[in-house]
Write an enzyme that holds these catalytic residues in place. Sequence first.
Site, PDB file in Angstrom:
ATOM      1  N   SER A   6       0.839  -1.214   0.000  1.00 58.63           N
ATOM      2  CA  SER A   6       0.000   0.000   0.000  1.00 58.63           C
ATOM      3  C   SER A   6       0.869   1.257   0.000  1.00 58.63           C
ATOM      4  O   SER A   6       0.614   2.204  -0.761  1.00 58.63           O
ATOM      5  CB  SER A   6      -0.896   0.011   1.243  1.00 58.63           C
ATOM      6  OG  SER A   6      -1.838  -1.020   1.163  1.00 58.63           O
ATOM      7  N   ARG A  10       1.647   4.221  -3.033  1.00 57.15           N
ATOM      8  CA  ARG A  10       1.459   5.635  -2.694  1.00 57.15           C
ATOM      9  C   ARG A  10       2.758   6.421  -2.827  1.00 57.15           C
ATOM     10  O   ARG A  10       2.749   7.619  -3.118  1.00 57.15           O
ATOM     11  CB  ARG A  10       0.864   5.757  -1.283  1.00 57.15           C
ATOM     12  CG  ARG A  10      -0.619   5.323  -1.241  1.00 57.15           C
ATOM     13  CD  ARG A  10      -1.062   4.993   0.161  1.00 57.15           C
ATOM     14  NE  ARG A  10      -2.493   4.752   0.310  1.00 57.15           N
ATOM     15  CZ  ARG A  10      -3.101   3.579   0.054  1.00 57.15           C
ATOM     16  NH1 ARG A  10      -2.390   2.537  -0.390  1.00 57.15           N
ATOM     17  NH2 ARG A  10      -4.399   3.447   0.238  1.00 57.15           N
ATOM     18  N   GLN A 154      -9.289   2.164  -0.695  1.00 57.41           N
ATOM     19  CA  GLN A 154      -9.051   2.545  -2.091  1.00 57.41           C
ATOM     20  C   GLN A 154     -10.038   3.614  -2.527  1.00 57.41           C
ATOM     21  O   GLN A 154      -9.666   4.576  -3.199  1.00 57.41           O
ATOM     22  CB  GLN A 154      -9.163   1.313  -2.988  1.00 57.41           C
ATOM     23  CG  GLN A 154      -8.037   0.330  -2.742  1.00 57.41           C
ATOM     24  CD  GLN A 154      -8.092  -0.885  -3.639  1.00 57.41           C
ATOM     25  OE1 GLN A 154      -9.011  -1.036  -4.443  1.00 57.41           O
ATOM     26  NE2 GLN A 154      -7.116  -1.758  -3.519  1.00 57.41           N
ATOM     27  N   ASP A 307      -7.090  -8.314   3.791  1.00 56.91           N
ATOM     28  CA  ASP A 307      -6.332  -9.184   2.884  1.00 56.91           C
ATOM     29  C   ASP A 307      -5.862 -10.468   3.563  1.00 56.91           C
ATOM     30  O   ASP A 307      -5.259 -11.330   2.912  1.00 56.91           O
ATOM     31  CB  ASP A 307      -5.113  -8.434   2.330  1.00 56.91           C
ATOM     32  CG  ASP A 307      -5.530  -7.310   1.389  1.00 56.91           C
ATOM     33  OD1 ASP A 307      -6.604  -7.420   0.766  1.00 56.91           O
ATOM     34  OD2 ASP A 307      -4.789  -6.318   1.286  1.00 56.91           O
ATOM     35  N   LYS A 334     -12.116  -9.038  -4.543  1.00 59.53           N
ATOM     36  CA  LYS A 334     -10.649  -8.866  -4.524  1.00 59.53           C
ATOM     37  C   LYS A 334     -10.068  -9.410  -5.833  1.00 59.53           C
ATOM     38  O   LYS A 334     -10.782  -9.509  -6.817  1.00 59.53           O
ATOM     39  CB  LYS A 334     -10.080  -9.561  -3.280  1.00 59.53           C
ATOM     40  CG  LYS A 334     -10.520  -8.906  -1.982  1.00 59.53           C
ATOM     41  CD  LYS A 334      -9.993  -7.489  -1.898  1.00 59.53           C
ATOM     42  CE  LYS A 334     -10.511  -6.741  -0.699  1.00 59.53           C
ATOM     43  NZ  LYS A 334     -10.128  -5.328  -0.709  1.00 59.53           N
ATOM     44  N   ARG A 338     -12.530 -14.196  -3.332  1.00 59.55           N
ATOM     45  CA  ARG A 338     -11.699 -14.912  -2.356  1.00 59.55           C
ATOM     46  C   ARG A 338     -12.506 -15.806  -1.425  1.00 59.55           C
ATOM     47  O   ARG A 338     -11.981 -16.800  -0.931  1.00 59.55           O
ATOM     48  CB  ARG A 338     -10.891 -13.918  -1.514  1.00 59.55           C
ATOM     49  CG  ARG A 338      -9.672 -13.463  -2.208  1.00 59.55           C
ATOM     50  CD  ARG A 338      -8.715 -12.716  -1.312  1.00 59.55           C
ATOM     51  NE  ARG A 338      -7.593 -12.291  -2.137  1.00 59.55           N
ATOM     52  CZ  ARG A 338      -6.865 -11.217  -1.910  1.00 59.55           C
ATOM     53  NH1 ARG A 338      -7.113 -10.449  -0.870  1.00 59.55           N
ATOM     54  NH2 ARG A 338      -5.862 -10.916  -2.712  1.00 59.55           N
ATOM     55  N   ARG A 382      -2.581 -14.057  -3.067  1.00 61.08           N
ATOM     56  CA  ARG A 382      -2.780 -14.450  -1.660  1.00 61.08           C
ATOM     57  C   ARG A 382      -3.418 -15.833  -1.531  1.00 61.08           C
ATOM     58  O   ARG A 382      -3.206 -16.528  -0.543  1.00 61.08           O
ATOM     59  CB  ARG A 382      -3.600 -13.398  -0.921  1.00 61.08           C
ATOM     60  CG  ARG A 382      -2.899 -12.044  -0.869  1.00 61.08           C
ATOM     61  CD  ARG A 382      -3.523 -11.118   0.154  1.00 61.08           C
ATOM     62  NE  ARG A 382      -3.309  -9.727  -0.206  1.00 61.08           N
ATOM     63  CZ  ARG A 382      -2.194  -9.043   0.011  1.00 61.08           C
ATOM     64  NH1 ARG A 382      -1.162  -9.615   0.578  1.00 61.08           N
ATOM     65  NH2 ARG A 382      -2.103  -7.764  -0.349  1.00 61.08           N
TER      66      ARG A 382
HETATM   67  C1  S3P Z   1      -5.628  -1.275  -0.170  1.00 58.78           C
HETATM   68  C2  S3P Z   1      -6.897  -1.354   0.321  1.00 58.78           C
HETATM   69  C3  S3P Z   1      -7.661  -2.606   0.428  1.00 58.78           C
HETATM   70  C4  S3P Z   1      -6.772  -3.825   0.276  1.00 58.78           C
HETATM   71  C5  S3P Z   1      -5.778  -3.677  -0.833  1.00 58.78           C
HETATM   72  C6  S3P Z   1      -4.887  -2.479  -0.600  1.00 58.78           C
HETATM   73  C7  S3P Z   1      -4.950   0.031  -0.242  1.00 58.78           C
HETATM   74  O1  S3P Z   1      -8.644  -2.645  -0.594  1.00 58.78           O
HETATM   75  O2  S3P Z   1      -7.549  -4.986   0.066  1.00 58.78           O
HETATM   76  O3  S3P Z   1      -4.955  -4.836  -0.947  1.00 58.78           O
HETATM   77  O4  S3P Z   1      -3.719   0.079  -0.393  1.00 58.78           O
HETATM   78  O5  S3P Z   1      -5.644   1.059  -0.124  1.00 58.78           O
HETATM   79  P1  S3P Z   1     -10.115  -1.978  -0.378  1.00 58.78           P
HETATM   80  O6  S3P Z   1      -9.895  -0.568  -0.100  1.00 58.78           O
HETATM   81  O7  S3P Z   1     -10.833  -2.175  -1.674  1.00 58.78           O
HETATM   82  O8  S3P Z   1     -10.732  -2.752   0.751  1.00 58.78           O
END
Ligand code: S3P
Length: 433
Positions: A6, A10, A154, A307, A334, A338, A382
């Site tokens: 993540s 970013r 996200q 996750d 996902k 999943r 995963r």
């Molecule tokens: C993430 C947010 C999560 C996660 C993904 C990474 C992120 O998704 O499952 O692997 O970096 O913001 P969601 O925001 O759709 O739950």
Amino acid sequence: MPGDKSISHRAMIFGLLSVGETRVTGLLEGEDVLRSADAARALGARVERLGEGHWRIQGVGVGSLMQPKETLDFGNAGTGSRLMMGVIAGHAITARIDGDASLRKRPMQRILDPLKLIGMQVVDEAEGGRCPITIKGAETALPIHYETPVASAQVKSAVLLGALNAAGKTTVIEPEATRDHTEKLLAYFGAEILVEPYGLNGTGRKITLTGQPELKPKPIFVPADPSSAAFPLVAALIVPGSDILLKGVMMNPLRIGVITTLLEMGASISIVSSSVEGGEDVADLRVRASHLRGVDVPAHRAPSMIDEYPILAVAAAYASGTTRMNGLHELRVKECDRLAAVAAGLHANHVRHEIMGDDLLVYGGCGTVEGGGLVETHMDHRIAMSFLIMGLSSQKQVCVDDTSFIATSFPGFMENMSRLGADFNAIETDQTA
Ligand code: S3P
């Protein structure tokens, strides 16, 4: 341990959106993040790899993105594609966003809806708001007030990034707090952002961002990814006699629901040392093989371990008693469905389980899993890693049909696990069988 996925995505985005040079250390060089690096380049940044995990990004700043010449291909990456859509939404450029067969199945409407309020237009999209999608960013981005219908970092991040180029204050409300890396980086790079508890019990968040800041480049240190750490961690818990040390794992409270849950299950996980690095709590974790007990995992914990359910299901398969994981609806969207993929993998390996609505119940085998199954991974890293870990302690070997997607988030997984004693063999499969 690989760097956090993540934060790595970013890092590319904040490098692009600040004027000047951002240095990144500990970057996850997984395929997903490399796609974000390519997208940052296509939008005007100079992105260079200086050494292992060490990158330099020469950014262009909010409001100065370049028109990309070609389709932005995000491969398997939901985070990269959705956050970059947010970035593009606030700029008067047009971009076509695409990815692999897995990404093409994932819902994008949840991102498109709020971004349209900012002024973005969808020029072209595959059926049901799927990739490939062509978007045209706002000529003049508008600040908005948006309440996210799903707890999704996200969605929240896409809106905040879209609103960065809008004059005025944008508010995002989320029903349950989700990972806060975007908010932390916005503050760190100099944006004016206020995060307040929200809702009756204060577990939601109200985030207020003042648009059009000049983001100042800052060094980014990427700590080890707790979501990746969960794989060797569960491996150590289920393989008798294990005793391992996981170094520098990020302990952001919004990311470690799986550790909370495993501790409740009786796991021997202790913090050997802890510190703060790059604005995040990090810790060295000692993990020893443990007798795990089934627990009830509350739905409100889902955002902090979203996750980690596939690998938790593996831990639950080895536990004594029943583990009930509540409120798993988001698992269906996902890298694959999943919930279905985990259930099929458990079934293939003779682990008793049940899906009740959005909940998954796993009836543990008190330290024993029969195994012997071939697990379909559906282009999901995963799922592949979780069932390979299951096979480390099962009576019969566990096979997965594809390990190639592991490189999206954990390059070196097989090598690292092999060094800890795992024995993986590639099997020639008959494609016609
Ligand atoms: C993430 C947010 C999560 C996660 C993904 C990474 C992120 O998704 O499952 O692997 O970096 O913001 P969601 O925001 O759709 O739950």
